[in-house]
Design an enzyme around this catalytic site. Structure first.
Site: not given
Ligand SMILES: C[S@@+](CC[C@H](N)C(=O)[O-])C[C@H]1O[C@@H](n2cnc3c(N)ncnc32)[C@H](O)[C@@H]1O
Length: 290
Positions: A51, A162
């Protein structure tokens, strides 16, 4: 939305584009823990490489060591690195027994509260790309096309928060590929989703009922009011026990007496705050009067 890697095709260390050492992994692990409370096990070593190597390349760095040094000075890039390592898997009507409980056991009293001029607040904490809060409003509206307008005229609001800006961007757009939207029951999808090519868009009146905000659950919570209902599902699974203990205490403080907390299927209440709640079903808790 799912962010995952194909573990069968993990790149062997000798074919890696950037140098990446055990020390680099430990540096990332500490950074993610300090910034998001997320615990990365050593089994995630390859996932971290997979990632973050995209970010190393995008920043024009030659090694993880240089990139990690750069993160010390650049807060925005630090946020990108941390959010690149979050798991954002979600779906519409995930763990559907929660929505059934909310509609059948909780909503009738909340609706009466609104009818008599009261305020109702629901919080989807760790909402990812929005499927959870949109499922909430669709469940409450059911097939009543007038309900969103009625709710807009009353003191009703859903906060959906979030840590990760990229998932919030999807949530705010209210647009989902057909393959994702098809998990909405047809009776609701036909009313609340408008087909547009390969995707479907959430009805604008439903969208207006939700405020999407970027919020780190480990940071300060700016909301002054208490909530009637909090959904925090499949978020704390990534946190260690001390972090969970603190969060449950904070959720307890943020819930009205008699309010409900819904957590994920593999999560459980821990710490002193568990005494504040009565179990009302599978991973459903009601705050008791103290
Ligand atoms: C697996 S998803 C769960 C989404 C949804 N609640 C559900 O159950 O389908 C977890 C979400 O928690 C968010 N998250 C992780 N750590 C967080 C933190 N410290 N503060 C706020 N959100 C966080 C991630 O960005 C991710 O979108």
């Amino acid at each position: 939305m799912t962010l995952s890697i194909d573990t069968k095709n993990v790149m062997p260390p000798e074919r890696r584009e950037f140098e990446y050492t055990q020390k680099d992994f430990e540096h990332v692990r500490d950074l993610v823990y300090q910034n998001a409370g997320i615990t990365l096990q050593s089994s995630k070593t390859n996932l971290v490489y997979s990632r973050l190597s995209k970010r190393v390349r995008a920043c024009g760095m030659q090694s993880f060591k240089d990139y990690l040094a750069y993160l010390e000075q650049d807060e925005e890039e630090r946020t990108r690195a941390v959010t690149a390592l979050t798991t954002n898997h979600t779906s519409f009507f995930r763990e559907k027994h929660h929505f059934e409980h909310l509609v059948n056991q909780v909503w009738p009293a909340l609706k009466k509260k609104l009818e008599s001029g009261g305020r109702v607040r629901i919080w989807s904490a760790g909402c990812s790309s929005g499927e959870e809060p949109y499922s909430l409003v669709m469940a409450l509206a059911g097939t009543d096309r007038n309900l969103p307008r009625w709710l807009l005229k009353h003191d009703f609001r859903i906060l959906a928060s979030d840590l990760a800006p990229h998932v919030l961007a999807t949530a705010r757009s209210g647009r989902y590929p057909n393959s994702i939207a098809e998990s909405i029951p047809a009776s609701l999808r036909n009313i609340w989703m408008t087909p547009d090519g390969d995707s479907m868009v959430v009805n604008p009146a439903l969208q207006q009922l939700i405020a999407f905000k970027e919020l780190n659950l480990l940071g300060t919570w700016p909301m002054k009011q208490q909530f009637d209902v909090i959904f925090c599902r499949n978020v704390m699974i990534y946190f260690d026990e001390p972090t969970k203990t603190t969060l449950f205490q904070n959720f307890s403080k943020k819930l009205l007496t008699g309010g409900y907390l819904y957590i994920g299927h593999s999560e459980r209440l821990v710490g002193k705050a568990s005494q504040d709640f009565v179990s009302k079903g599978q991973t459903i808790y009601q705050k008791r009067s103290m």
